[in-house]
Design a protein around this motif. Structure first.
Motif, PDB file in Angstrom:
ATOM      1  N   LEU A  71       0.837  -1.195   0.000  1.00 28.34           N
ATOM      2  CA  LEU A  71       0.000   0.000   0.000  1.00 28.34           C
ATOM      3  C   LEU A  71       0.876   1.251   0.000  1.00 28.34           C
ATOM      4  N   PRO A  72       0.367   2.371  -0.540  1.00 26.45           N
ATOM      5  CA  PRO A  72       1.097   3.643  -0.449  1.00 26.45           C
ATOM      6  C   PRO A  72       1.363   3.977   1.019  1.00 26.45           C
ATOM      7  N   ILE A  73       2.321   4.870   1.262  1.00 25.98           N
ATOM      8  CA  ILE A  73       2.624   5.225   2.641  1.00 25.98           C
ATOM      9  C   ILE A  73       1.389   5.852   3.290  1.00 25.98           C
ATOM     10  N   GLU A  74       1.318   5.726   4.593  1.00 26.60           N
ATOM     11  CA  GLU A  74       0.112   6.077   5.344  1.00 26.60           C
ATOM     12  C   GLU A  74      -0.379   7.493   5.054  1.00 26.60           C
ATOM     13  N   LYS A  75       0.526   8.473   5.091  1.00 22.84           N
ATOM     14  CA  LYS A  75       0.118   9.872   4.910  1.00 22.84           C
ATOM     15  C   LYS A  75      -0.503  10.087   3.531  1.00 22.84           C
ATOM     16  N   ASP A  76       0.150   9.542   2.494  1.00 25.90           N
ATOM     17  CA  ASP A  76      -0.347   9.724   1.128  1.00 25.90           C
ATOM     18  C   ASP A  76      -1.700   9.047   0.933  1.00 25.90           C
ATOM     19  N   LEU A  77      -1.855   7.857   1.488  1.00 26.32           N
ATOM     20  CA  LEU A  77      -3.109   7.125   1.308  1.00 26.32           C
ATOM     21  C   LEU A  77      -4.243   7.801   2.068  1.00 26.32           C
ATOM     22  N   GLY A  88      -9.085  10.995   1.790  1.00 22.84           N
ATOM     23  CA  GLY A  88      -9.764  12.070   2.496  1.00 22.84           C
ATOM     24  C   GLY A  88     -10.171  11.714   3.905  1.00 22.84           C
ATOM     25  N   VAL A  89      -9.317  10.932   4.584  1.00 22.88           N
ATOM     26  CA  VAL A  89      -9.616  10.506   5.947  1.00 22.88           C
ATOM     27  C   VAL A  89      -8.427  10.826   6.847  1.00 22.88           C
ATOM     28  N   SER A  90      -8.647  10.743   8.150  1.00 18.73           N
ATOM     29  CA  SER A  90      -7.553  10.946   9.091  1.00 18.73           C
ATOM     30  C   SER A  90      -6.680   9.691   9.122  1.00 18.73           C
ATOM     31  N   ARG A  91      -5.477   9.850   9.613  1.00 19.46           N
ATOM     32  CA  ARG A  91      -4.574   8.695   9.674  1.00 19.46           C
ATOM     33  C   ARG A  91      -5.076   7.649  10.668  1.00 19.46           C
ATOM     34  N   SER A  92      -5.735   8.097  11.742  1.00 16.98           N
ATOM     35  CA  SER A  92      -6.288   7.134  12.702  1.00 16.98           C
ATOM     36  C   SER A  92      -7.419   6.323  12.057  1.00 16.98           C
ATOM     37  N   SER A  93      -8.239   6.988  11.242  1.00 16.30           N
ATOM     38  CA  SER A  93      -9.315   6.274  10.538  1.00 16.30           C
ATOM     39  C   SER A  93      -8.727   5.297   9.523  1.00 16.30           C
ATOM     40  N   LEU A  94      -7.641   5.718   8.871  1.00 13.98           N
ATOM     41  CA  LEU A  94      -6.987   4.819   7.921  1.00 13.98           C
ATOM     42  C   LEU A  94      -6.510   3.555   8.629  1.00 13.98           C
TER      43      LEU A  94
END
Length: 259
Positions: free
Chosen positions: A44-50, A55-61
């Motif tokens: 998967l793409p890196i967390e921040k980019d994904l 269009g979600v927060s990193r915690s939601s991701l």
């Protein structure tokens, strides 16, 4: 915008269910896989980019990734990122076992009926592909319990049930259909309680089941799909009828049932 258009838009907004951010992540990553952007084994793409893309927060991701990991779609490798799994049917259908575990004793007969439908067709398919190695493996499994058939004690019943599962597993694998095999696996070991109870409480049931297994194996070795289908259906109807008339046989669970 006209009054009618505003009313229509408002109605649609009310009617459309609101999706949580976790749902957005699950749907977004699923779409990436189904459209081919992410393939089995892809990172998967890196967390921040994904997170930005979806269009979600990193915690939601992270929550969405965890949900997909539980489904067998993703796997997180410590220090290396998150990857799409092999997407093998056995992984993706594994949660079916959890669903089966949550069924009430009253549903045992229904589960056994589903198992019968699946395994009957599995036997018909397996007959087309049942090679020498499969015949030898199935024969060895059945031969291993023959000394235990006449007067089995409690420990013998455990061995007999393990052989029963192994025999049906060989057939499911020989069907050549991984999805069908995975579904059967999720049901077979979790419906063992009713089969065990029948073996213990019905005089001659163990010997009768063994004869039915031999008849199924004979049809498979002859590559006779229709006979294999009928033999398997008859065999599993015996267990199904017993569970219907003895619902207590399907009650409860054990550690072995979940294996």
């Amino acid at each position: 915008m006209s009054t009618l258009a505003r009313t229509s838009a408002a109605t649609e907004a009310v009617a459309a269910p609101l999706r949580s951010q976790t749902d957005v992540v699950v749907h977004g990553i699923k779409e990436m896989i189904t459209t081919g952007r992410l393939a089995a084994g892809s990172r998967l793409p890196i967390e921040k980019d994904l997170a930005d893309e979806l269009g979600v927060s990193r915690s939601s991701l992270r929550e969405g990734v965890r949900a997909l990991a539980l489904m067998g779609v993703l796997e997180t490798r410590q220090g290396d990122g998150t990857y799409v799994t092999s997407l093998d049917a056995s992984l993706l259908l594994a949660p079916m076992g959890f669903v089966v575990d949550l069924q009430t004793p009253a549903d045992s007969a229904h589960l056994q009926a589903v198992r019968r439908v699946l395994e009957t067709e599995s036997a018909a398919l397996a007959a087309q592909h049942f090679d020498v190695a499969a015949v030898e493996a199935a024969t060895a499994v059945l031969a291993s319990v023959e000394p235990l058939l006449d007067h089995p004690d409690e420990a013998d019943h455990d061995t007999i049930m393990e052989a029963d599962i192994a025999f049906h597993r060989i057939i499911a694998h020989a069907s050549g259909n991984p999805a069908l095999e995975a579904l059967i696996e999720s049901l077979a070991s979790r419906t063992i309680r009713g089969r065990m109870w029948r073996a213990i409480s019905v005089e001659g049931a163990v010997r009768s089941t063994h004869r039915e297994h031999l008849a199924i194996l004979s049809a498979l070795a002859l590559h006779d799909s229709e006979r294999a289908r009928l033999r398997m259906a008859t065999h599993l109807l015996e267990v199904e009828d017993y569970i219907v008339t003895h619902p207590i046989a399907g009650a409860g669970s054990s550690a072995r049932d979940a294996q």
